[in-house]
Design a protein around this motif. Structure first.
Motif, PDB file in Angstrom:
ATOM      1  N   LEU A 140     -32.457  -4.512 -16.113  1.00 58.44           N
ATOM      2  CA  LEU A 140     -32.767  -3.220 -16.716  1.00 58.44           C
ATOM      3  C   LEU A 140     -33.974  -3.311 -17.640  1.00 58.44           C
ATOM      4  CD1 LEU A 140     -31.774  -0.327 -16.743  1.00 58.44           C
ATOM      5  CD2 LEU A 140     -30.268  -0.916 -18.648  1.00 58.44           C
ATOM      6  N   SER A 141     -34.070  -4.401 -18.405  1.00 60.52           N
ATOM      7  CA  SER A 141     -35.187  -4.566 -19.326  1.00 60.52           C
ATOM      8  C   SER A 141     -36.520  -4.594 -18.585  1.00 60.52           C
ATOM      9  CB  SER A 141     -35.006  -5.855 -20.131  1.00 60.52           C
ATOM     10  OG  SER A 141     -36.109  -6.086 -20.973  1.00 60.52           O
ATOM     11  N   TYR A 142     -36.539  -5.259 -17.414  1.00 60.55           N
ATOM     12  CA  TYR A 142     -37.769  -5.319 -16.616  1.00 60.55           C
ATOM     13  C   TYR A 142     -38.087  -3.964 -15.998  1.00 60.55           C
ATOM     14  CZ  TYR A 142     -41.075  -6.866 -13.019  1.00 60.55           C
ATOM     15  OH  TYR A 142     -42.174  -7.013 -12.219  1.00 60.55           O
ATOM     16  N   LEU A 143     -37.067  -3.305 -15.452  1.00 60.68           N
ATOM     17  CA  LEU A 143     -37.290  -2.007 -14.810  1.00 60.68           C
ATOM     18  C   LEU A 143     -37.801  -0.972 -15.804  1.00 60.68           C
ATOM     19  CD1 LEU A 143     -34.950  -0.389 -12.184  1.00 60.68           C
ATOM     20  CD2 LEU A 143     -36.063   1.001 -13.903  1.00 60.68           C
ATOM     21  N   ILE A 144     -37.344  -1.073 -17.051  1.00 62.73           N
ATOM     22  CA  ILE A 144     -37.796  -0.158 -18.090  1.00 62.73           C
ATOM     23  C   ILE A 144     -39.312  -0.225 -18.256  1.00 62.73           C
ATOM     24  CG2 ILE A 144     -37.834   0.044 -20.618  1.00 62.73           C
ATOM     25  CD1 ILE A 144     -34.794  -0.379 -20.532  1.00 62.73           C
ATOM     26  N   ARG A 145     -39.871  -1.400 -17.996  1.00 57.87           N
ATOM     27  CA  ARG A 145     -41.287  -1.623 -18.276  1.00 57.87           C
ATOM     28  C   ARG A 145     -42.205  -1.453 -17.067  1.00 57.87           C
ATOM     29  NH1 ARG A 145     -38.239  -4.057 -21.908  1.00 57.87           N
ATOM     30  NH2 ARG A 145     -39.076  -4.381 -24.014  1.00 57.87           N
ATOM     31  N   GLY A 189     -39.167  10.657  -8.268  1.00 56.51           N
ATOM     32  CA  GLY A 189     -37.789  10.286  -8.575  1.00 56.51           C
ATOM     33  C   GLY A 189     -37.467   8.816  -8.418  1.00 56.51           C
ATOM     34  N   GLU A 190     -38.453   7.940  -8.284  1.00 51.83           N
ATOM     35  CA  GLU A 190     -38.175   6.520  -8.021  1.00 51.83           C
ATOM     36  C   GLU A 190     -37.588   5.816  -9.237  1.00 51.83           C
ATOM     37  OE1 GLU A 190     -41.551   4.556  -6.353  1.00 51.83           O
ATOM     38  OE2 GLU A 190     -41.633   5.869  -4.604  1.00 51.83           O
ATOM     39  N   THR A 191     -38.059   6.186 -10.447  1.00 53.69           N
ATOM     40  CA  THR A 191     -37.518   5.554 -11.650  1.00 53.69           C
ATOM     41  C   THR A 191     -36.025   5.849 -11.774  1.00 53.69           C
ATOM     42  OG1 THR A 191     -39.648   5.705 -12.806  1.00 53.69           O
ATOM     43  CG2 THR A 191     -37.679   5.422 -14.164  1.00 53.69           C
ATOM     44  N   ASP A 192     -35.654   7.102 -11.616  1.00 59.22           N
ATOM     45  CA  ASP A 192     -34.249   7.497 -11.663  1.00 59.22           C
ATOM     46  C   ASP A 192     -33.447   6.797 -10.562  1.00 59.22           C
ATOM     47  OD1 ASP A 192     -31.915   9.366 -12.247  1.00 59.22           O
ATOM     48  OD2 ASP A 192     -32.428  10.001 -10.211  1.00 59.22           O
ATOM     49  N   PHE A 193     -34.000   6.722  -9.373  1.00 57.68           N
ATOM     50  CA  PHE A 193     -33.340   6.093  -8.220  1.00 57.68           C
ATOM     51  C   PHE A 193     -33.036   4.622  -8.502  1.00 57.68           C
ATOM     52  CE2 PHE A 193     -33.831   3.783  -4.144  1.00 57.68           C
ATOM     53  CZ  PHE A 193     -32.869   4.416  -3.373  1.00 57.68           C
ATOM     54  N   VAL A 254     -39.633   3.536 -24.897  1.00 54.63           N
ATOM     55  CA  VAL A 254     -40.276   2.368 -24.294  1.00 54.63           C
ATOM     56  C   VAL A 254     -40.594   2.640 -22.828  1.00 54.63           C
ATOM     57  CG1 VAL A 254     -39.951  -0.053 -23.663  1.00 54.63           C
ATOM     58  CG2 VAL A 254     -39.183   0.764 -25.904  1.00 54.63           C
ATOM     59  N   ILE A 255     -39.611   3.185 -22.102  1.00 59.76           N
ATOM     60  CA  ILE A 255     -39.825   3.513 -20.687  1.00 59.76           C
ATOM     61  C   ILE A 255     -41.031   4.430 -20.547  1.00 59.76           C
ATOM     62  CG2 ILE A 255     -38.845   4.608 -18.636  1.00 59.76           C
ATOM     63  CD1 ILE A 255     -36.070   3.934 -19.726  1.00 59.76           C
ATOM     64  N   LYS A 256     -41.080   5.453 -21.372  1.00 60.71           N
ATOM     65  CA  LYS A 256     -42.163   6.434 -21.285  1.00 60.71           C
ATOM     66  C   LYS A 256     -43.516   5.792 -21.552  1.00 60.71           C
ATOM     67  CE  LYS A 256     -43.567  11.006 -22.965  1.00 60.71           C
ATOM     68  NZ  LYS A 256     -43.172  12.158 -23.819  1.00 60.71           N
ATOM     69  N   SER A 257     -43.580   4.915 -22.542  1.00 62.90           N
ATOM     70  CA  SER A 257     -44.865   4.289 -22.898  1.00 62.90           C
ATOM     71  C   SER A 257     -45.388   3.400 -21.776  1.00 62.90           C
ATOM     72  CB  SER A 257     -44.706   3.465 -24.182  1.00 62.90           C
ATOM     73  OG  SER A 257     -44.394   4.307 -25.264  1.00 62.90           O
ATOM     74  N   TYR A 258     -44.503   2.624 -21.162  1.00 60.39           N
ATOM     75  CA  TYR A 258     -44.933   1.774 -20.060  1.00 60.39           C
ATOM     76  C   TYR A 258     -45.380   2.618 -18.867  1.00 60.39           C
ATOM     77  CZ  TYR A 258     -43.855  -2.835 -21.940  1.00 60.39           C
ATOM     78  OH  TYR A 258     -43.876  -4.006 -22.664  1.00 60.39           O
TER      79      TYR A 258
END
Length: 344
Positions: A140-145, A189-193, A254-258
């Protein structure tokens, strides 16, 4: 029985779609069907697809509803145990399906396999650089970025994974299964997916080192509409409140900034200097630790944005050519080394 369903999304793909279909038909792995999803394309894309005389090709039409809806339509019609997505302007190298199906069948805990990707221009010429997501340890930490698979044409996913994350939606009085959330039409929608896969299931997402997808940098496509993509992606991130309350407000920032930094890099690629500078500053203002967590990628984006904005185009082009050559050489060495490591 059909093993793989290849879902090809078609919307204004006329200059590219023939090469895209050819790249699937040329696969060394042959047990597949091709579902061409006509998302209300106004050009001759579908007529070109109809010229292919292959019983594995099916054309499915719908009114224009966007990428998530087209993918959902393809999944609902698919017969395969595995689902692969391919945008109508991208290409696959011949061994893509063979290598990724082998990866999935040798790794029962992996729900989604992906490959690295090589950038090509609108004429299909390789640009010499690659999308280089890491291959394992995708949490999850990697996907967030970042987007862990790079682009929508790189992944192959088990149908079981899709069944685990599907939800039901009422459309015109009828209930239908959905896998991608269609409200995120602009961002895809890929981030949500991907978040739902990691949060709601036990499946892993892993990659193979080879660059087997050719990802077209198409300035006329939807990927060029950067600010609208940001607005839609922000809505995707906000949705996590519903199924992942543990992702508190800080993590959503953080997600938004990356993601904003990713858009800034896209703006550099599309030669939009003012937009690139605006976006990279917005990313840093929203989450200043970007520069410490990933200094190379953040600083290179910042420098490239300002060089693009301030330098004469010819001088910038020369600098960019040298930088691309150096980066491409390093990336190719990395791909070769990762391939050798897997073999041994």
């Amino acid at each position: 029985m059909t093993k793989v369903s290849v879902i090809v999304l078609v919307y204004k793909s006329e200059p590219y779609i023939a090469a895209t279909i050819h790249s699937v038909l040329a696969q060394t792995y042959k047990n597949f069907e091709i579902l061409v999803i006509d998302d209300g394309s106004p050009d001759r894309s579908v007529q070109i697809c109809q010229q292919f005389d292959d019983p594995r090709i099916r054309i499915i039409r719908q009114e224009n509803r966007g990428v998530p809806a087209a993918r959902n339509t393809g999944i609902r019609h698919a017969k395969g145990e595995y689902i692969a997505f391919l945008d109508g302007d991208d290409l696959w190298l011949p061994q893509k399906l063979e290598k990724q199906i082998a990866h999935l069948e040798s790794s029962p805990f992996v729900g989604m396999s992906f490959c690295r990707s090589s950038f090509i221009d609108e004429r299909g010429k390789c640009l010499g650089t690659y999308q280089m997501p890491k291959l394992k340890g995708i949490n999850l930490s990697y996907l967030i970025r970042c987007n862990p698979i790079g682009n929508g044409s790189a992944g192959v996913i088990r149908r079981k994974v899709l069944e685990d994350i599907k939800f039901t939606h009422q459309q015109h009085g009828n209930f239908e299964d959905r896998y991608f959330d269609e409200q995120f039409r602009i961002s895809g929608g890929e981030t949500d997916f991907l978040l739902r896969i990691l949060i709601q299931t036990q499946w892993k997402i892993e990659g193979i080192p080879a660059a087997l997808t050719l990802y077209r940098v198409n300035s006329g496509g939807m990927t060029a509409n950067l600010l609208k993509r940001l607005e839609s992606a922000s809505q995707e991130i906000e949705k996590t409140r519903l199924y992942a309350p543990e992702l508190n407000l800080r993590w959503r920032g953080v997600i938004k900034s990356y993601y904003i930094r990713y858009l800034a890099r896209s703006a550099v690629r599309f030669r939009k200097g003012k937009t690139a500078v605006k976006l990279i500053h917005l990313a840093l203002a929203n989450y200043g630790k970007l520069i410490f967590e990933e200094p190379y990628r953040t600083l290179s984006t910042l420098i490239a944005a300002y060089l693009l904005l301030l330098l004469p185009q010819k001088l910038y082009n020369r600098i960019e050519t040298l930088a691309i050559k150096a980066i491409g050489t390093i990336q190719e060495r990395k791909i070769k080394q990762d391939t050798l490591n897997i073999r041994h």
